[in-house]
Design an enzyme around this catalytic site. Structure first.
Site, PDB file in Angstrom:
ATOM      1  N   HIS A  69       6.257  30.185  -8.483  1.00  9.01           N
ATOM      2  CA  HIS A  69       7.362  30.534  -9.388  1.00  9.01           C
ATOM      3  C   HIS A  69       8.140  31.701  -8.816  1.00  9.01           C
ATOM      4  O   HIS A  69       7.661  32.411  -7.923  1.00  9.01           O
ATOM      5  CB  HIS A  69       6.801  30.928 -10.761  1.00  9.01           C
ATOM      6  CG  HIS A  69       6.067  32.235 -10.715  1.00  9.01           C
ATOM      7  ND1 HIS A  69       4.735  32.331 -10.387  1.00  9.01           N
ATOM      8  CD2 HIS A  69       6.494  33.504 -10.895  1.00  9.01           C
ATOM      9  CE1 HIS A  69       4.367  33.597 -10.384  1.00  9.01           C
ATOM     10  NE2 HIS A  69       5.413  34.345 -10.682  1.00  9.01           N
ATOM     11  N   HIS A 153      11.992  36.213  -5.209  1.00  9.83           N
ATOM     12  CA  HIS A 153      11.053  35.645  -4.238  1.00  9.83           C
ATOM     13  C   HIS A 153      10.070  34.721  -4.938  1.00  9.83           C
ATOM     14  O   HIS A 153       9.943  34.756  -6.159  1.00  9.83           O
ATOM     15  CB  HIS A 153      10.261  36.772  -3.566  1.00  9.83           C
ATOM     16  CG  HIS A 153       9.294  37.408  -4.520  1.00  9.83           C
ATOM     17  ND1 HIS A 153       9.699  38.354  -5.445  1.00  9.83           N
ATOM     18  CD2 HIS A 153       7.972  37.185  -4.752  1.00  9.83           C
ATOM     19  CE1 HIS A 153       8.658  38.697  -6.187  1.00  9.83           C
ATOM     20  NE2 HIS A 153       7.597  38.004  -5.794  1.00  9.83           N
TER      21      HIS A 153
HETATM   22  O1  ACK Z   1       4.509  36.953  -7.543  1.00  6.42           O
HETATM   23  P1  ACK Z   1       5.128  37.607  -8.672  1.00  6.42           P
HETATM   24  O2  ACK Z   1       6.591  37.747  -8.775  1.00  6.42           O
HETATM   25  O3  ACK Z   1       4.443  39.036  -8.938  1.00  6.42           O
HETATM   26  O4  ACK Z   1       4.603  36.921  -9.998  1.00  6.42           O
HETATM   27  C1  ACK Z   1       3.542  37.623 -10.574  1.00  6.42           C
HETATM   28  C2  ACK Z   1       3.666  37.630 -12.071  1.00  6.42           C
HETATM   29  O5  ACK Z   1       4.325  38.828 -12.412  1.00  6.42           O
HETATM   30  C3  ACK Z   1       2.328  37.583 -12.811  1.00  6.42           C
HETATM   31  O6  ACK Z   1       1.400  38.373 -12.196  1.00  6.42           O
HETATM   32  C4  ACK Z   1       4.622  39.573 -11.261  1.00  6.42           C
HETATM   33  N1  ACK Z   1       4.379  40.987 -11.571  1.00  6.42           N
HETATM   34  C5  ACK Z   1       3.214  41.576 -11.899  1.00  6.42           C
HETATM   35  N2  ACK Z   1       3.405  42.879 -12.170  1.00  6.42           N
HETATM   36  C6  ACK Z   1       4.743  43.130 -12.012  1.00  6.42           C
HETATM   37  C7  ACK Z   1       5.567  44.283 -12.141  1.00  6.42           C
HETATM   38  N3  ACK Z   1       5.070  45.470 -12.498  1.00  6.42           N
HETATM   39  N4  ACK Z   1       6.883  44.154 -11.878  1.00  6.42           N
HETATM   40  C8  ACK Z   1       7.406  42.971 -11.515  1.00  6.42           C
HETATM   41  N5  ACK Z   1       6.688  41.845 -11.376  1.00  6.42           N
HETATM   42  C9  ACK Z   1       5.367  41.914 -11.625  1.00  6.42           C
HETATM   43  C10 ACK Z   1       3.739  39.055 -10.175  1.00  6.42           C
END
Ligand code: ACK
Length: 218
Positions: A69, A153
């Site tokens: 995703h 990303h």
């Molecule tokens: O790969 P991603 O974009 O990075 O997708 C996962 C999703 O949320 C569930 O874990 C993203 N994620 C986790 N913590 C944060 C944060 N503090 N800021 C932005 N994205 C986050 C993670």
């Protein structure tokens, strides 16, 4: 109330349709399989293994944890700044459940993460919170000056003990650096090295990925 607190998701984002998950996953695996055999990569292998080893199997090195995703807004069930406002945004409500076509333009690898950069269209940028890139300025100086949407990303894998949030940070960090040294023309595109184990492949043909805008509760 507890209900209100739990009514917001962990995050909103575009979720790749299942056939597309396979296509993107296979392309990433092809890339990793080839990358770890290149002389240019082996020259810098200590970035991944330390001094001890002189070989690494990148396909084994990274693990995939979540469905593929592209996060638009991390809400942390409402605890993250701006989560409620995001969920109320009319564009978010209107788009919920719609399928979009994401353009994956670049693959990147660091000793921590492997991911695909998503180049958002004007329409898709309406779902992108304007302050995303600013939030990382403290940890990654210069990221606040990058164009809005730079962090977009898809996390394709993380090294053992690394959380997926790292992928977007690794991407932003690479984007703040001067363009890396061109090292190789691969079948998929041209490969550049950015130092400290950071590699970026500009895809000759961007991958077009159908993805549903939705949310994940966990
Ligand atoms: O790969 P991603 O974009 O990075 O997708 C996962 C999703 O949320 C569930 O874990 C993203 N994620 C986790 N913590 C944060 C944060 N503090 N800021 C932005 N994205 C986050 C993670």
């Amino acid at each position: 109330s507890l209900l209100e607190e739990t009514s917001l998701p962990l995050y909103f984002g575009w979720f790749l349709l299942s056939s597309v998950q396979v296509k993107v996953g296979c392309t990433a695996m092809d890339f990793l399989k080839t990358l770890d055999t290149l002389e240019a990569f082996k020259k810098h292998i200590a970035d991944f293994t330390g001094q001890a080893e002189n070989e690494v199997d990148l396909e084994q090195y990274f693990e995939t944890k979540e469905t593929l995703h592209c996060t638009t807004k991390f809400c942390n069930y409402g605890k993250a700044d701006g989560a409620k406002e995001y969920a109320k945004n009319p564009v978010v409500k209107k788009s919920y459940g719609s399928v979009f076509s994401l353009s994956l333009t670049t693959l990147f690898v660091t000793p921590r993460t492997v991911g695909a950069r998503v180049s958002l269209t004007e329409e898709q940028l309406q779902l992108w919170p304007a302050d995303t890139e600013k939030e990382s300025e403290e940890g990654i100086p210069g990221s606040a000056s990058l164009p809005v949407g730079s962090r977009a990303h898809i996390t394709l894998g993380c090294a053992a003990g690394v959380e997926p949030v790292q992928t977007g940070l690794d991407l932003l960090q690479i984007l703040t650096l001067p363009e890396g040294e061109a090292v190789e023309e691969m079948e998929l595109g041209s490969l550049r090295y950015y130092g400290e184990g950071r590699w970026m492949l500009s895809l000759r043909e961007p991958i077009c990925a159908a993805a549903c805008f939705s949310s994940f509760y966990g």
